[in-house]
Scaffold this motif. Structure first.
Motif, PDB file in Angstrom:
ATOM      1  N   GLY A 122      -5.932  33.251  50.302  1.00 25.99           N
ATOM      2  CA  GLY A 122      -5.812  32.258  49.249  1.00 25.99           C
ATOM      3  C   GLY A 122      -4.430  31.669  49.105  1.00 25.99           C
ATOM      4  O   GLY A 122      -4.206  30.823  48.236  1.00 25.99           O
ATOM      5  N   HIS A 123      -3.482  32.093  49.944  1.00 26.98           N
ATOM      6  CA  HIS A 123      -2.104  31.619  49.861  1.00 26.98           C
ATOM      7  C   HIS A 123      -1.778  30.700  51.030  1.00 26.98           C
ATOM      8  O   HIS A 123      -2.272  30.897  52.147  1.00 26.98           O
ATOM      9  N   ARG A 124      -0.882  29.739  50.767  1.00 30.10           N
ATOM     10  CA  ARG A 124      -0.343  28.936  51.851  1.00 30.10           C
ATOM     11  C   ARG A 124       1.098  29.333  52.156  1.00 30.10           C
ATOM     12  O   ARG A 124       1.728  28.751  53.038  1.00 30.10           O
ATOM     13  N   ASP A 125       1.634  30.293  51.413  1.00 33.78           N
ATOM     14  CA  ASP A 125       3.006  30.743  51.653  1.00 33.78           C
ATOM     15  C   ASP A 125       3.034  32.110  52.320  1.00 33.78           C
ATOM     16  O   ASP A 125       2.052  32.867  52.299  1.00 33.78           O
ATOM     17  N   TYR A 126       4.194  32.412  52.921  1.00 39.61           N
ATOM     18  CA  TYR A 126       4.393  33.642  53.686  1.00 39.61           C
ATOM     19  C   TYR A 126       5.621  34.366  53.135  1.00 39.61           C
ATOM     20  O   TYR A 126       6.688  33.757  52.976  1.00 39.61           O
ATOM     21  N   ASP A 127       5.464  35.661  52.876  1.00 40.53           N
ATOM     22  CA  ASP A 127       6.592  36.484  52.464  1.00 40.53           C
ATOM     23  C   ASP A 127       7.332  36.970  53.704  1.00 40.53           C
ATOM     24  O   ASP A 127       6.714  37.422  54.683  1.00 40.53           O
ATOM     25  N   VAL A 128       8.658  36.887  53.665  1.00 38.44           N
ATOM     26  CA  VAL A 128       9.497  37.330  54.783  1.00 38.44           C
ATOM     27  C   VAL A 128      10.409  38.447  54.286  1.00 38.44           C
ATOM     28  O   VAL A 128      11.051  38.316  53.242  1.00 38.44           O
ATOM     29  N   GLU A 129      10.440  39.546  55.031  1.00 39.30           N
ATOM     30  CA  GLU A 129      11.349  40.647  54.731  1.00 39.30           C
ATOM     31  C   GLU A 129      12.107  41.004  55.998  1.00 39.30           C
ATOM     32  O   GLU A 129      11.494  41.255  57.043  1.00 39.30           O
ATOM     33  N   ILE A 130      13.425  40.995  55.910  1.00 43.09           N
ATOM     34  CA  ILE A 130      14.285  41.371  57.026  1.00 43.09           C
ATOM     35  C   ILE A 130      14.920  42.712  56.694  1.00 43.09           C
ATOM     36  O   ILE A 130      15.526  42.872  55.637  1.00 43.09           O
ATOM     37  N   ILE A 131      14.785  43.688  57.597  1.00 45.76           N
ATOM     38  CA  ILE A 131      15.350  45.016  57.399  1.00 45.76           C
ATOM     39  C   ILE A 131      16.436  45.219  58.452  1.00 45.76           C
ATOM     40  O   ILE A 131      16.160  45.176  59.659  1.00 45.76           O
ATOM     41  N   LEU A 132      17.661  45.409  58.001  1.00 45.51           N
ATOM     42  CA  LEU A 132      18.826  45.509  58.883  1.00 45.51           C
ATOM     43  C   LEU A 132      19.455  46.892  58.763  1.00 45.51           C
ATOM     44  O   LEU A 132      19.830  47.309  57.672  1.00 45.51           O
ATOM     45  N   LYS A 133      19.561  47.592  59.876  1.00 43.13           N
ATOM     46  CA  LYS A 133      20.223  48.899  59.899  1.00 43.13           C
ATOM     47  C   LYS A 133      21.511  48.779  60.699  1.00 43.13           C
ATOM     48  O   LYS A 133      21.486  48.408  61.869  1.00 43.13           O
ATOM     49  N   GLY A 134      22.621  49.080  60.048  1.00 41.05           N
ATOM     50  CA  GLY A 134      23.905  49.017  60.718  1.00 41.05           C
ATOM     51  C   GLY A 134      24.682  47.742  60.477  1.00 41.05           C
ATOM     52  O   GLY A 134      25.779  47.573  61.035  1.00 41.05           O
ATOM     53  N   ILE A 163      16.723  41.744  53.271  1.00 42.58           N
ATOM     54  CA  ILE A 163      16.759  40.343  52.845  1.00 42.58           C
ATOM     55  C   ILE A 163      15.321  39.896  52.672  1.00 42.58           C
ATOM     56  O   ILE A 163      14.468  40.174  53.522  1.00 42.58           O
ATOM     57  N   ARG A 164      15.048  39.198  51.582  1.00 38.84           N
ATOM     58  CA  ARG A 164      13.697  38.688  51.339  1.00 38.84           C
ATOM     59  C   ARG A 164      13.753  37.204  50.991  1.00 38.84           C
ATOM     60  O   ARG A 164      14.651  36.754  50.290  1.00 38.84           O
ATOM     61  N   TYR A 165      12.777  36.458  51.503  1.00 42.60           N
ATOM     62  CA  TYR A 165      12.590  35.065  51.108  1.00 42.60           C
ATOM     63  C   TYR A 165      11.147  34.669  51.380  1.00 42.60           C
ATOM     64  O   TYR A 165      10.365  35.456  51.954  1.00 42.60           O
ATOM     65  N   THR A 166      10.768  33.484  50.955  1.00 40.67           N
ATOM     66  CA  THR A 166       9.391  33.028  51.068  1.00 40.67           C
ATOM     67  C   THR A 166       9.379  31.616  51.642  1.00 40.67           C
ATOM     68  O   THR A 166      10.217  30.785  51.282  1.00 40.67           O
ATOM     69  N   ILE A 167       8.422  31.342  52.540  1.00 38.39           N
ATOM     70  CA  ILE A 167       8.293  30.033  53.163  1.00 38.39           C
ATOM     71  C   ILE A 167       6.886  29.493  52.924  1.00 38.39           C
ATOM     72  O   ILE A 167       5.937  30.266  52.737  1.00 38.39           O
ATOM     73  N   THR A 168       6.764  28.183  52.923  1.00 38.34           N
ATOM     74  CA  THR A 168       5.456  27.575  52.679  1.00 38.34           C
ATOM     75  C   THR A 168       5.394  26.220  53.357  1.00 38.34           C
ATOM     76  O   THR A 168       6.417  25.694  53.827  1.00 38.34           O
ATOM     77  N   ALA A 169       4.189  25.639  53.416  1.00 35.73           N
ATOM     78  CA  ALA A 169       4.021  24.370  54.115  1.00 35.73           C
ATOM     79  C   ALA A 169       2.808  23.623  53.588  1.00 35.73           C
ATOM     80  O   ALA A 169       1.897  24.198  52.987  1.00 35.73           O
ATOM     81  N   ALA A 170       2.825  22.309  53.832  1.00 33.83           N
ATOM     82  CA  ALA A 170       1.717  21.423  53.475  1.00 33.83           C
ATOM     83  C   ALA A 170       1.528  20.425  54.608  1.00 33.83           C
ATOM     84  O   ALA A 170       2.396  20.278  55.474  1.00 33.83           O
ATOM     85  N   ALA A 171       0.396  19.727  54.613  1.00 35.08           N
ATOM     86  CA  ALA A 171       0.145  18.712  55.633  1.00 35.08           C
ATOM     87  C   ALA A 171      -0.939  17.754  55.130  1.00 35.08           C
ATOM     88  O   ALA A 171      -1.865  18.162  54.425  1.00 35.08           O
ATOM     89  N   LEU A 172      -0.819  16.500  55.515  1.00 31.57           N
ATOM     90  CA  LEU A 172      -1.824  15.525  55.083  1.00 31.57           C
ATOM     91  C   LEU A 172      -3.196  15.840  55.656  1.00 31.57           C
ATOM     92  O   LEU A 172      -4.211  15.538  55.028  1.00 31.57           O
ATOM     93  N   ARG A 173      -3.238  16.436  56.863  1.00 28.81           N
ATOM     94  CA  ARG A 173      -4.557  16.757  57.417  1.00 28.81           C
ATOM     95  C   ARG A 173      -5.256  17.860  56.610  1.00 28.81           C
ATOM     96  O   ARG A 173      -6.471  18.028  56.722  1.00 28.81           O
TER      97      ARG A 173
END
Length: 396
Positions: free
Chosen positions: A257-269, A349-359
């Protein structure tokens, strides 16, 4: 049995979920860690919501479910209280799939077998890795769109948009034919070039984003694929970043049901104060866009993603939201709206991305509508539902 040897066993969890916004919300993800004291868990019941959709996920690949995913529709300012009861019995639910994830190999017989993970030594040529995967990387699909993450040093995020909400990547595999276009299928609509595309993760050299070049190994994995949530990972070990070796995991998640994506970056060191970069690209033609100091950016324009079909262009929008404590700075260059990132105290690090399109028949229809949608979307990200969990036990 001697009373002192009687063990306390987790019987259920008491869960409270509160919507802090004075507006309704649909398909709200509620993710609950399953305590090891729950024993063998193969299904659940929620007496207060007998038909609530749920999914059990094994996130660390040890063969034992460790996370429970629920999707809730919530009324304005609503608080829900319910119990989650665990069971070792097989689930009898059959949910309609709403997400999908896969990795496929290229092969000479064009069967493209699915695999769960793949890892390459760091000295393998980027073009060989890129070409060895059908679709060039792991694919993550929701009802409205899909992304793929390239299996090379760029690890760029590419975008597929659909005409109608459904799962269809099993049929097109990001390579929609002219016949399939005529039948109403979606297609790859983004030409990334040298940009950060749709929220691709990069290093930062002080003046521009840089790719993940020197590593000991790099790989991709399907963490889970299910009706309510699918997750993929990109793993780079021994990434030499500004002279320091870092082990990095990028995790991408889509919910039904979502058009967005959760992003999590895990950095060691990663050294204290290390800076990284992400963002969204300025669309190839007729770009309109914005970026705020608070970490919200949007773009809208026209694109020609497939030069073999020059008569088929797409109008699309991209969006990204980065919040504190990960937000360091926002800026732009000739091709990107950029956000500089810093890890938190746990190296994440966390952020969220999303998108739309006329089609996409469900999408905003103009840059004005898209930018208004992004601002509302950000308000929701700034006010997530509050989830509290308490354990209840029984004796055995």
């Amino acid at each position: 049995m001697i009373p002192s040897l009687i063990a306390a066993v987790l019987s259920s969890l008491a869960v409270t979920v509160t919507n802090p916004l004075p507006e309704s919300r649909q398909d709200v993800p509620v993710v609950i860690s399953i305590p090891s004291s729950a024993g063998e868990v193969r299904s659940i019941t929620v007496p207060e919501m007998p038909d609530v959709p749920y999914q059990l996920d094994d996130m660390n690949a040890d063969g034992i479910p460790d996370e429970l995913v629920l999707l809730l529709d919530m009324k304005p300012s609503e608080t829900r209280r319910f119990k989650v009861r665990f069971s070792a019995k097989d689930a009898d639910t059959d949910l309609t799939p709403g997400t999908y994830a896969y990795i496929r190999l290229n092969d000479k017989n064009k069967k493209y077998p699915k695999i769960s993970s793949i890892t390459y030594p760091g000295d393998v040529d980027n073009r060989q890795m890129y070409s060895s995967i059908y679709g060039h990387g792991a694919v993550l699909e929701g009802l409205y769109n899909a992304i793929r993450v390239y299996m090379d040093n760029r690890q760029s995020i590419d975008l597929y948009a659909k005409n109608h909400p459904r799962l269809e990547l099993d049929s097109t595999g990001f390579y929609t034919t002219r016949k399939q276009l005529d039948q109403g299928y979606g297609r790859d609509i983004l030409w990334a070039g040298t940009s950060v595309a749709m929220g691709s993760f990069r290093g930062w050299n002080g003046s521009r984003p840089v790719t993940i070049d020197t590593v000991t190994t790099r790989g991709q994995r399907v963490v889970t694929t299910g009706p309510l949530r699918s997750v993929i990972e990109v793993q780079d070990k021994g990434w030499i970043y500004n002279g320091t070796p870092i082990d990095m995991t990028q995790r991408y998640t889509i919910y039904k049901g979502h058009r967005d994506y959760d992003v999590e970056i895990i950095l060691k060191g990663a050294p204290k104060g290390a800076v990284f970069a992400t963002g969204i690209q300025k669309i190839m033609n007729n770009n309109k866009g914005f970026i705020t100091p608070q970490g919200l950016a949007g773009s809208w324009g026209d694109n020609l993603p497939d030069k073999n079909m020059p008569e088929v262009t797409d109008t699309l929008g991209l969006g990204i939201s980065v919040r504190e404590p990960y937000l360091a700075k926002t800026l732009e260059d000739d091709v990107n709206y950029l956000t500089l990132l810093t890890p938190d105290t746990k190296g994440k690090i966390r952020y969220t991305i999303t998108a739309a399109a006329l089609r996409d028949e469900t999408s905003p229809r103009s840059s004005k509508e898209w930018f208004a949608y992004l601002k509302k979307w950000r308000r929701g990200l700034d006010a997530p539902v509050k989830v509290t969990v308490a354990k209840t036990t029984r004796k055995r």
